[in-house]
Design an enzyme around this catalytic site. Structure first.
Site, PDB file in Angstrom:
ATOM      1  N   GLY A 151      -4.238   3.850  -2.547  1.00  0.00           N
ATOM      2  CA  GLY A 151      -5.420   4.461  -1.938  1.00  0.00           C
ATOM      3  C   GLY A 151      -5.142   5.117  -0.604  1.00  0.00           C
ATOM      4  O   GLY A 151      -3.993   5.315  -0.212  1.00  0.00           O
ATOM      5  N   GLY A 209      -4.866   5.711   3.349  1.00  0.00           N
ATOM      6  CA  GLY A 209      -4.401   4.884   4.455  1.00  0.00           C
ATOM      7  C   GLY A 209      -5.539   4.398   5.323  1.00  0.00           C
ATOM      8  O   GLY A 209      -5.589   3.236   5.720  1.00  0.00           O
ATOM      9  N   GLU A 267       8.045   1.139  12.100  1.00  0.00           N
ATOM     10  CA  GLU A 267       9.203   2.031  11.910  1.00  0.00           C
ATOM     11  C   GLU A 267       8.636   3.440  11.911  1.00  0.00           C
ATOM     12  O   GLU A 267       8.030   3.875  10.935  1.00  0.00           O
ATOM     13  CB  GLU A 267       9.872   1.745  10.560  1.00  0.00           C
ATOM     14  CG  GLU A 267      10.318   0.302  10.374  1.00  0.00           C
ATOM     15  CD  GLU A 267      11.535  -0.052  11.225  1.00  0.00           C
ATOM     16  OE1 GLU A 267      12.266   0.867  11.626  1.00  0.00           O
ATOM     17  OE2 GLU A 267      11.723  -1.251  11.486  1.00  0.00           O
ATOM     18  N   CYS A 271      13.208  10.516   8.606  1.00  0.00           N
ATOM     19  CA  CYS A 271      12.823  10.088   9.960  1.00  0.00           C
ATOM     20  C   CYS A 271      13.993  10.147  10.924  1.00  0.00           C
ATOM     21  O   CYS A 271      13.822  10.465  12.086  1.00  0.00           O
ATOM     22  CB  CYS A 271      12.268   8.672   9.900  1.00  0.00           C
ATOM     23  SG  CYS A 271      13.361   7.544   9.026  1.00  0.00           S
ATOM     24  N   GLY A 309      -5.014   0.838   4.144  1.00  0.00           N
ATOM     25  CA  GLY A 309      -4.130   0.449   5.250  1.00  0.00           C
ATOM     26  C   GLY A 309      -4.910  -0.225   6.359  1.00  0.00           C
ATOM     27  O   GLY A 309      -4.495  -1.263   6.898  1.00  0.00           O
ATOM     28  N   GLU A 364       8.426  15.937  16.239  1.00  0.00           N
ATOM     29  CA  GLU A 364       9.027  15.779  14.918  1.00  0.00           C
ATOM     30  C   GLU A 364       8.412  16.812  13.976  1.00  0.00           C
ATOM     31  O   GLU A 364       7.201  16.805  13.756  1.00  0.00           O
ATOM     32  CB  GLU A 364       8.749  14.358  14.415  1.00  0.00           C
ATOM     33  CG  GLU A 364       9.405  14.055  13.098  1.00  0.00           C
ATOM     34  CD  GLU A 364       9.082  12.657  12.599  1.00  0.00           C
ATOM     35  OE1 GLU A 364       7.896  12.269  12.619  1.00  0.00           O
ATOM     36  OE2 GLU A 364      10.024  11.962  12.174  1.00  0.00           O
ATOM     37  N   LYS A 374       0.885  -1.180   0.000  1.00  0.00           N
ATOM     38  CA  LYS A 374       0.000   0.000   0.000  1.00  0.00           C
ATOM     39  C   LYS A 374       0.916   1.222   0.000  1.00  0.00           C
ATOM     40  O   LYS A 374       1.423   1.633   1.034  1.00  0.00           O
ATOM     41  CB  LYS A 374      -0.867  -0.024   1.261  1.00  0.00           C
ATOM     42  CG  LYS A 374      -2.145   0.757   1.183  1.00  0.00           C
ATOM     43  CD  LYS A 374      -2.002   2.200   0.843  1.00  0.00           C
ATOM     44  CE  LYS A 374      -1.831   3.159   1.974  1.00  0.00           C
ATOM     45  NZ  LYS A 374      -1.691   4.548   1.475  1.00  0.00           N
TER      46      LYS A 374
END
Ligand code: NAD
Length: 474
Positions: A201, A203, A245, A279, A207, A377, A170
């Protein structure tokens, strides 16, 4: 204009069960660059069923067969590498040199590494009267972000293929093009029908359908902490494995030695790479308090030297990925100013002369570790310099974070770098810019629970079976 409106399921390009398209915006121009289809749970069901059927045979394939397949993919990947780079430039705005360079190199590197690891990987070993087998976990849902599209997809797909798993990818809605080309590469290289499937598509639809699916054995997810938490909840009822992750707020410790100015300059320029959308970016730069004036000068010069502009040109930094990401970064810069951080370069608004496109000024603050800009972040080209009094203070500040993904130590005394690295609560630490495709990568704390890259990446996709009572044949 790119029109990628079909999904790759069971070895064929197929129309979505329910037609539903969305525009893809080029962040450098704010203009529509193409169209994709947004799938529905019915598309996920078809892809999972294909992956389940294929697992019956692919899960039993030999190492030699899988090595031949990965080598065929490698040839196809090399043939289309520039095309992949151009797609990345268009979808997420990385400058051509970066998109066709490090971005595609990372994908190629994970593929080459999977081949190297697979050649010698021990899927079975004898310990006393027990045979310990590592077997493919089964059908995997791979959910990826937009910031390093080939890195994130390849670091999942190739170890999963090497382990004998089948999968449904995905890709991110913001960066769907390179994944589409990668699916074509896998098809042309002869990946058996159903082994690799891709549904594009949203999430929250695709997802979530994968995470909840009864017939998906594991989810490997790279993305934000918030979505990672949701995926774990969605996956809980089916007790599937979830590899996460997630994000980071990594510290870069610069030691007090003769290379300080050069190290500050490279840490600052490094933070601006990929428009700060990494990240593991060293977004907190920890420096000796006594040398703050030197640090300010070196950081301001380095950030000022970062050229920003259209990714088609010779620039160091393109736009950030989207309007929404641009707005979030602007809010963080406002927040930094409001909480009293000292702005030494950059700031609000677009760089001069760039009126269209989601361009952000390379921005450097001096602040403290308790400020919001030091704790959350930002995922943009915004660096916070934080002074430390001594090495213990530097380690304390570095570890005072909810995240624990990356870390950096720059200094001439390698034994001091080693000692500091051992004390940092993070999954990976780079000393003086080291790099290694075989080094495991993943997070402590809220940065996740998985380990990708190299041999460790294989274990994500393997179950462990003990067969007890079978001594080695005489
Ligand atoms: P995101 O979490 O918004 O999206 C990541 C993926 O998850 C996308 O494909 C998205 O469509 C999908 N998704 C969204 N909602 C979902 C749901 N409810 N269920 C299942 N899937 C869903 O992240 P992003 O904005 O694409 O990427 C940026 C984030 O990724 C940052 O936090 C960054 O630090 C992190 N990241 C981590 C690593 C790492 O290796 N640790 C690497 C790259 C990026």
């Amino acid at each position: 204009m790119r029109n990628y409106t079909q999904f790759y399921i069971d070895g064929r390009w197929v129309d979505p069960v329910t037609p539903n398209t969305a525009d893809v915006i080029n962040p450098a121009t704010e203009e529509v660059s193409g169209t994709i289809s947004l799938g529905s749970p019915a598309d996920v069901d078809a892809a999972v069923a294909a992956a389940r059927r294929a697992f019956a045979t692919y899960g039993e394939s030999s190492v030699k067969e899988r090595l031949d397949l990965l080598e065929a993919i490698q040839a196809e990947y090399l043939r289309r590498e520039t095309e992949l780079g151009e797609a990345i430039m268009e979808e997420m705005g990385a400058p051509r040199g970066l998109a066709c360079g490090f971005h595609t190199l990372l994908g190629k590197g994970h593929l080459g590494t999977a081949i190297e690891v697979l050649r010698d990987f021990k899927f079975e070993e004898q310990r006393g009267v027990t045979v310990i087998r590592k077997e493919p976990i089964g059908v995997c849902g791979l959910i990826t972000p937009w910031n390093w599209p080939m890195n994130q997809t390849c670091v999942k797909i190739f170890p999963a293929l090497a382990a004998g798993c089948t999968m449904i990818l995905k890709p991110p809605q913001l960066a769907p093009y390179s994944a589409q080309i990668l699916a074509e590469i896998l098809h042309d290289a002869g990946v058996p029908a159903g082994v690799f499937n891709m549904v594009q598509g949203q999430g929250s639809v695709i997802g979530a359908a994968l995470s909840k699916h009864e017939d998906v054995d594991m989810i490997s997810f790279t993305g934000s902490e918030q979505v990672g938490v949701q995926i774990q909840k969605d996956a809980a009822d089916t007790v599937k494995r979830v590899g996460l992750e997630l994000g980071g707020k990594s510290a870069w410790i610069v030691l007090d030695d003769a290379s300080l100015a050069a190290n500050v300059a490279s840490a600052t320029a490094g933070m601006m790479g990929n428009s700060g959308q990494t990240c593991s970016a060293g977004s907190r730069l920890l420096v000796p308090a006594a040398r703050l004036d030197e640090v300010r000068k070196a950081a301001a010069e380095a950030a000022g030297g970062v050229t920003v502009g259209n990714p088609q040109g010779e620039v160091a930094m393109g736009p950030v990925v989207s309007k929404s990401q641009y707005n979030i970064i602007q809010q963080y810069i406002e927040q930094g100013l409001a909480e009293g951080a000292e702005l030494i370069t950059g700031g609000l608004g677009r760089p001069d002369g760039l009126d269209k496109g989601w361009y952000v000024k390379p921005t450097v603050f001096v602040g403290t570790n308790d400020m919001v800009i030091s704790r959350e972040e930002i995922f943009g080209p915004v660096l916070v310099i934080i002074p430390y009094t001594d090495v213990d203070d530097a380690v304390r500040i570095a570890n005072d974070s909810n995240f624990g993904l990356g870390g950096y130590v720059s200094g001439e005394d390698l034994e001091a770098c080693r000692a500091i690295s051992r004390r940092l609560r993070t999954g990976a630490i780079w000393v003086n810019g080291g790099f290694d495709f075989h080094a495991p990568f993943g997070g402590y704390k809220r940065s996740g629970n998985g380990r990708e890259w190299g041999e460790h990446g294989f274990h994500e996709y393997l179950e462990v079976k003990s067969i007890i009572g079978l001594p080695a044949p005489a």
